[in-house]
Design a protein around this motif. Structure first.
Motif, short mmCIF file in Angstrom:
data_model
loop_
_atom_site.label_atom_id
_atom_site.label_comp_id
_atom_site.label_asym_id
_atom_site.label_seq_id
_atom_site.Cartn_x
_atom_site.Cartn_y
_atom_site.Cartn_z
N LEU A 296 0.81 -1.21 0.00
CA LEU A 296 0.00 0.00 0.00
C LEU A 296 0.85 1.26 0.00
O LEU A 296 0.63 2.18 -0.80
CB LEU A 296 -0.93 0.01 1.22
N THR A 297 1.84 1.32 0.87
CA THR A 297 2.59 2.56 1.07
C THR A 297 3.90 2.62 0.28
O THR A 297 4.44 3.70 0.07
CB THR A 297 2.93 2.75 2.55
N ASN A 337 -11.43 5.51 9.34
CA ASN A 337 -12.03 4.38 8.63
C ASN A 337 -13.53 4.30 8.85
O ASN A 337 -14.30 4.03 7.92
CB ASN A 337 -11.37 3.07 9.08
N ASP A 338 -13.97 4.54 10.09
CA ASP A 338 -15.40 4.41 10.41
C ASP A 338 -16.23 5.50 9.73
O ASP A 338 -17.33 5.23 9.24
CB ASP A 338 -15.60 4.49 11.93
N HIS A 342 -12.72 2.60 4.37
CA HIS A 342 -11.34 2.09 4.31
C HIS A 342 -10.59 2.61 3.08
O HIS A 342 -9.35 2.71 3.10
CB HIS A 342 -11.33 0.56 4.33
N ASP A 343 -11.30 2.92 1.99
CA ASP A 343 -10.62 3.45 0.81
C ASP A 343 -9.94 4.78 1.14
O ASP A 343 -8.79 5.02 0.75
CB ASP A 343 -11.61 3.65 -0.34
N PHE A 404 -8.71 14.44 -0.69
CA PHE A 404 -9.15 13.28 -1.47
C PHE A 404 -10.35 13.69 -2.32
O PHE A 404 -10.80 14.84 -2.27
CB PHE A 404 -9.47 12.09 -0.56
N ASN A 405 -10.86 12.73 -3.12
CA ASN A 405 -11.93 13.03 -4.10
C ASN A 405 -11.52 14.18 -5.01
O ASN A 405 -12.26 15.15 -5.21
CB ASN A 405 -13.25 13.35 -3.39
N ASN A 406 -10.28 14.01 -5.59
CA ASN A 406 -9.73 15.01 -6.51
C ASN A 406 -9.66 16.41 -5.89
O ASN A 406 -9.84 17.42 -6.57
CB ASN A 406 -10.56 15.06 -7.80
#
Length: 458
Positions: A296-297, A337-338, A342-343, A404-406
């Protein structure tokens, strides 16, 4: 060097004759009497080399060779055609079918044994790479190998002090198919070979300015050209020089006068094998990287840390220079995460790792320690300097939100960091004790309100 040899001929006396010669040289020999039997035995017994007759009823040697080279289980096994056919067209047909060489009956023993040993050495190296590839494939971390894949322009290095012959060889290879670089001076050629990244080296074994066998041996000894195929141009009937050439690592040969079709077929065979071996080596490198890095990293994983940190600790002990370790834990990561999934949590972990990589030196070791925990080992670093780096990183994480989300959404994240150093370690200190002290400091940072850097107590 011993090897398992599969001898294929529809006439039993021919099989027995070759078997006797090879056994006298301490080779292990199997016999087959048809093309299909040869294919079945090759799959079952995995020989190191196949000596294959051409003229057989039913499936002839050409067809058997094509099927062997088309099967992924047997494509890597060297095949030598042994036949009474002596026309140039027959030799080319055998090479185009995938054969590695074409020997005409009656076979000269010296040439046969040299060829078997040469191809067996190559097969053994390939077997080791294939075993490593199979492990990576079973783990699902490497893909399919395609030796026929287009790899772009092919560079051929021609070493020949005979200008007329060099011109003919360049014309035979074709200007459109290969980029041919010619060098007449052997001394200069050695330097250019090491730096040229050539796909194949073509050497005239009649050059006069240097012993051509010494030239080939030197090329083979260089790390940069150790696996580059060498194709020799040898005078017809000069068996002794040819045998020596094969023994010192020359992969293949073509006799003068050079037939254009045979030269092309032999070059194609060597390049195809090189692509296959290169892909095997590349897949092993990928497997190795996957085994020691976090997917992942992209940072090193805990398995790599276990061995490498011990070496760093030993070096610190013997040199007397401090080794610092900091353990970083993303605060309230479960909430990320909650609330966001998780993405998004994975994106945070990846960017967090990138920020760690950007904040440390090239000599430092950064790894994902587990979950949202990361560890950085810093050689030649005392506690005060490590604290400066950790504090700078903590401020950068807290002060710059994760997007995130562009870039449409953003998320604030903080980190707690615990630091320890060999400076304040006990007399029986160890790498594991060093990690434990850093972990205890991290625990104190968490209990103290998070988003802070804590040094381990002396």
């Amino acid at each position: 060097m011993t090897a398992r040899v599969l001898v294929v001929d529809d006439l039993e006396p021919n099989v027995k004759l070759l078997e006797a010669k090879l056994r006298a040289e301490y080779f292990d020999v199997l016999g087959a009497y048809s093309g299909q039997e040869a294919i079945d035995l090759a799959v079952k017994e995995k020989p190191d080399i196949i000596l294959l007759d051409v003229m057989m009823p039913g499936m002839d040697g050409f067809e058997a060779c094509r099927k062997l080279k088309a099967n992924p289980e047997t494509m890597h096994i060297p095949v030598v055609m042994v036949t009474a056919l002596d026309q140039q067209a027959d030799r080319v047909a055998g090479l185009e079918a995938g054969a590695d060489d074409f020997l005409t009956k009656p076979v000269e023993d010296l040439a046969l044994f040299a060829r078997v040993r040469s191809l067996t050495r190559l097969k053994m190296m390939t077997d080791e790479l294939r075993a490593r590839y199979a492990t990576g494939k079973d783990l699902g971390i490497v893909g399919k190998i395609d030796p026929d894949a287009d790899t772009g322009e092919t560079r051929v290095f021609l070493i020949d002090d005979n200008e007329d012959q060099a011109t003919r060889l360049i014309a035979a290879l074709g200007d459109d198919t290969y980029q041919v670089i010619h060098e007449a001076d052997p001394e200069i050629a050695l330097t250019r070979a090491r730096a040229g990244e050539f796909d194949l080296i073509l050497v005239n074994l009649s050059i006069e300015a240097m012993d051509p066998l010494r030239l080939c041996s030197t090329i083979r000894s260089f790390e940069e050209t150790r696996l580059t195929p060498i194709l020799a141009v040898v005078r017809h009937g000069d068996t002794r020089k040819l045998v020596r050439a094969l023994d010192i690592g020359v992969n293949d040969y073509v006799t003068r006068p050079v037939d254009r079709n045979e030269l092309t077929a032999r070059v194609t065979t060597q390049l195809r094998r090189k692509r296959y071996v290169d892909q095997l080596r590349s897949s092993f490198q990928v497997s190795l990287e996957m085994a020691v890095t976090d997917q992942l990293t992209g940072l090193y994983n805990r398995r790599y840390l276990a061995s490498h940190l011990s070496a760093m600790f030993d070096r610190a002990y013997w040199t007397g220079r401090p080794l610092a370790v900091m353990i970083l834990d993303i605060d309230h990561f479960k909430d990320v995460n909650d609330k966001h999934g998780h993405d998004i949590g994975d994106l945070v972990l990846k960017e967090f790792a990138d920020r760690i990589s950007g904040a440390i030196r090239g000599i430092d070791l950064a790894c994902r320690y587990g979950g949202e925990e990361f560890l950085v080992a810093m050689p030649d670093t005392d506690l005060s300097f490590a604290s400066v780096v950790a504090e700078r990183l903590r401020q950068e994480i807290a002060g710059s939100k994760f997007r995130f989300n562009n870039g449409r959404d953003e998320l604030g994240v903080t980190v707690s960091i615990g630091i320890a150093s060999t400076e304040n370690g006990p007399e029986d200190d160890s790498a594991q004790k060093l990690i434990k002290r850093a972990d205890e400091a991290l625990y104190e940072a968490k209990n103290g309100g998070r988003n802070r850097v804590i040094q381990s107590a002396a």
